[in-house]
Design an enzyme around this catalytic site. Structure first.
Site, PDB file in Angstrom:
ATOM      1  N   ASP A 185      37.081   5.351  92.014  1.00 37.86           N
ATOM      2  CA  ASP A 185      37.954   4.245  92.384  1.00 37.86           C
ATOM      3  C   ASP A 185      39.411   4.678  92.222  1.00 37.86           C
ATOM      4  OD1 ASP A 185      38.959   1.366  92.599  1.00 37.86           O
ATOM      5  OD2 ASP A 185      36.795   1.042  92.583  1.00 37.86           O
ATOM      6  N   HIS A 227      42.495  -1.975  91.093  1.00 33.61           N
ATOM      7  CA  HIS A 227      41.135  -2.195  91.589  1.00 33.61           C
ATOM      8  C   HIS A 227      40.100  -1.519  90.684  1.00 33.61           C
ATOM      9  CE1 HIS A 227      37.671  -1.729  94.379  1.00 33.61           C
ATOM     10  NE2 HIS A 227      38.161  -2.784  95.005  1.00 33.61           N
ATOM     11  N   SER A 425      33.238  -5.242  96.487  1.00 33.22           N
ATOM     12  CA  SER A 425      33.738  -4.346  95.446  1.00 33.22           C
ATOM     13  C   SER A 425      33.443  -4.876  94.060  1.00 33.22           C
ATOM     14  CB  SER A 425      35.253  -4.177  95.567  1.00 33.22           C
ATOM     15  OG  SER A 425      35.601  -3.284  96.586  1.00 33.22           O
TER      16      SER A 425
END
Length: 494
Positions: A185, A227, A425
């Site tokens: 990520d 994220h 996600s």
């Protein structure tokens, strides 16, 4: 996924797994539930998207040796050098080479020079390589007894853990610290109080330096996106009396940074991430992204096919090394079992409207052996009932399982705090956490056995109310919205 609409195996066993994968050629859709492709003659031709590589600018390429062995990999490396290219990274384990070149005819010249040793070569992005500033790059036991669990302060807000019964699983075990989950990520906040104790620094790496492993001390830190920090908290936020708790708070996390500061995950970054996970012996990876610049990689387009093949080889090799991977299905409300058109790619330059065929795949989520995860939302609100999130991709025979993904509370970088995010996600890390609990409970199980158990233990979910996109098809046991059902953390540990 990152941006809307996407936002104990021996070495011999690993080699055998890869050889079998290479022998079968490109793999079909369906994630861990792969199904045969129709005859190629019956497929429409996908719309070509030529990638220009003009003289004088540096372009990035992936080259696949005809055989995945060190000898042929070296021959490909020599061919790159002979035509003026630069070898950035070689992965002889899978016969893949990352190269840069600044000549328009690099693909043709290296193909001629390498001869029979080269299976394919393709450009990995539609824009030139940006060389990062050097300073910026540098900155850049299972417990089987029932036990009392003291909740963390905000655990009561984590309806998602209750929905998959992770709160009940924690009365048996939080998972084993020998299990490492690679978070492929944008990096993990090293200072967050819920994450600092969870990060395995030795296994963390930055793969955005042109696809080669960057081991600088801070390279794996987040820079422009939180994220990865949010994803990491869902998987394994610590049980420490602070904030929230993860699905598997007893396992460790490795920050494998595959998202560059522009928000892109190019194929060479993903190859590096999967190879690193296999080399470091990780048990699980989470992949909440699709590989840029194409939402779908088509087999009949040479650049896309070569890039897809390199990623496929890396995934297959990591599986052979004992790594099981979960991936987000995507946020386009798209029927992955019936692809028609795409208007979002390439996303690093100017998108074009293109026709797709059945051999166009969202990678890594549709690669064989990868668990494809759809997203759930609470419905009705303030209950533990659920339905498919309106944005979630779906597809009969493609979706493997479903997990909560709408308005998920987890860790964020700002003020070392907590925030809500939505997307497949956010669903995928719930599944990665459950896989980590399974691997903690069954340390000798292979990736295939872990996936089989995950799917068998999932709670069946009938089609129910349609949201948007393609209508739900299939049975309660397996359908296009929920796959085999909602993952069950409690069954994973008992």
């Amino acid at each position: 996924m990152m941006r809307t609409p996407r936002l104990a195996v021996t070495t011999a066993g690993a080699v055998a797994a890869l050889a079998a994968a290479l022998a079968t050629g490109p793999l079909g859709a369906g994630g861990a539930n792969a199904s045969p492709r129709p005859d190629d003659a019956a497929l429409p031709v996908s719309t070509p998207v030529p990638i220009a590589t003009p003289d004088g600018v540096v372009s990035s390429y992936l080259l696949n040796a005809r055989q995945a062995n060190p000898g042929q990999t070296r021959l490909v490396e020599r061919a790159v050098a002979a035509v003026g290219g630069t070898v950035v990274q070689a992965w002889p384990e899978i016969g893949v080479v990352v190269a840069h070149a600044s000549t328009a005819d690099f693909r043709a010249r290296v193909t001629e020079t390498a001869g029979r040793s080269l299976a394919s070569v393709g450009a990995t992005r539609t824009v030139p390589v940006e060389t990062p500033d050097a300073d910026e790059a540098a900155a850049a036991a299972r417990r089987t007894q029932q036990r009392d669990v003291v909740p963390d302060p905000r655990e009561g807000e984590q309806w998602d853990l209750q929905m998959i019964k992770a709160d009940q699983a924690h009365t048996i075990t939080d998972g084993s610290p020998r299990v490492v989950v690679g978070v492929l990520d944008s990096g993990i906040d090293p200072d967050h109080p819920d994450l600092a104790s969870q990060i395995d620094v030795r296994d963390s790496v930055n793969c955005t330096d042109a696809g080669r492993p960057d081991l600088s001390p801070t390279g794996w830190y987040p820079t422009t996106s939180d994220h990865g920090t949010h994803v990491a908290g869902t998987i394994a936020a610590a049980r420490n009396g602070v904030g929230i708790v993860g699905v598997a708070p007893g396992v460790r996390l490795a920050s494998v940074k595959v998202v560059d500061d522009g928000g892109f995950i190019y194929p060479e970054y993903a190859v590096c991430g999967f190879m690193w996970a296999g080399l470091r012996g990780m048990e699980v990876t989470n992949n909440s992204y699709y590989v840029d610049p194409f939402q779908f990689y088509c087999e009949d387009q040479p650049d896309q096919a070569a890039a897809k093949e390199a990623v496929r080889r890396a995934v297959a090799w990591s599986i052979g090394r004992g790594v099981v991977s979960a991936a987000a299905a995507g946020n386009s409300a798209y029927d992955l079992a019936n692809k028609t058109t795409d208007t979002t790619s390439p996303d690093d330059s100017t998108p074009v409207e293109r026709v797709l065929n059945a051999d166009c795949q969202d990678i890594p989520t549709e690669l064989d052996g990868v668990v494809t995860v759809a997203s759930l939302e609470r419905f009705p609100a303030d209950t533990l009932e659920n339905r498919l999130s309106g944005f979630s991709n779906r597809g009969l025979g493609v979706i493997d399982v479903a997990a909560p993904g709408s308005r998920i509370l987890s860790t964020v970088v700002a003020d070392n705090g907590y925030g809500l995010k939505s997307g497949t996600s956010m669903a995928s890390p719930h599944v990665a956490g459950v896989l980590a609990l399974l691997a903690s409970t069954h340390p000798t199980w292979s990736p295939a056995r872990l996936v089989a158990a995950l799917r068998a233990q999932a709670d069946d979910h009938p089609c129910g109310t349609a949201t948007q996109g393609a209508a739900c098809v299939g049975t309660a046991a397996e359908n296009s919205y929920y796959g085999d059902g909602v993952v069950d953390a409690l069954d994973a540990v008992r």
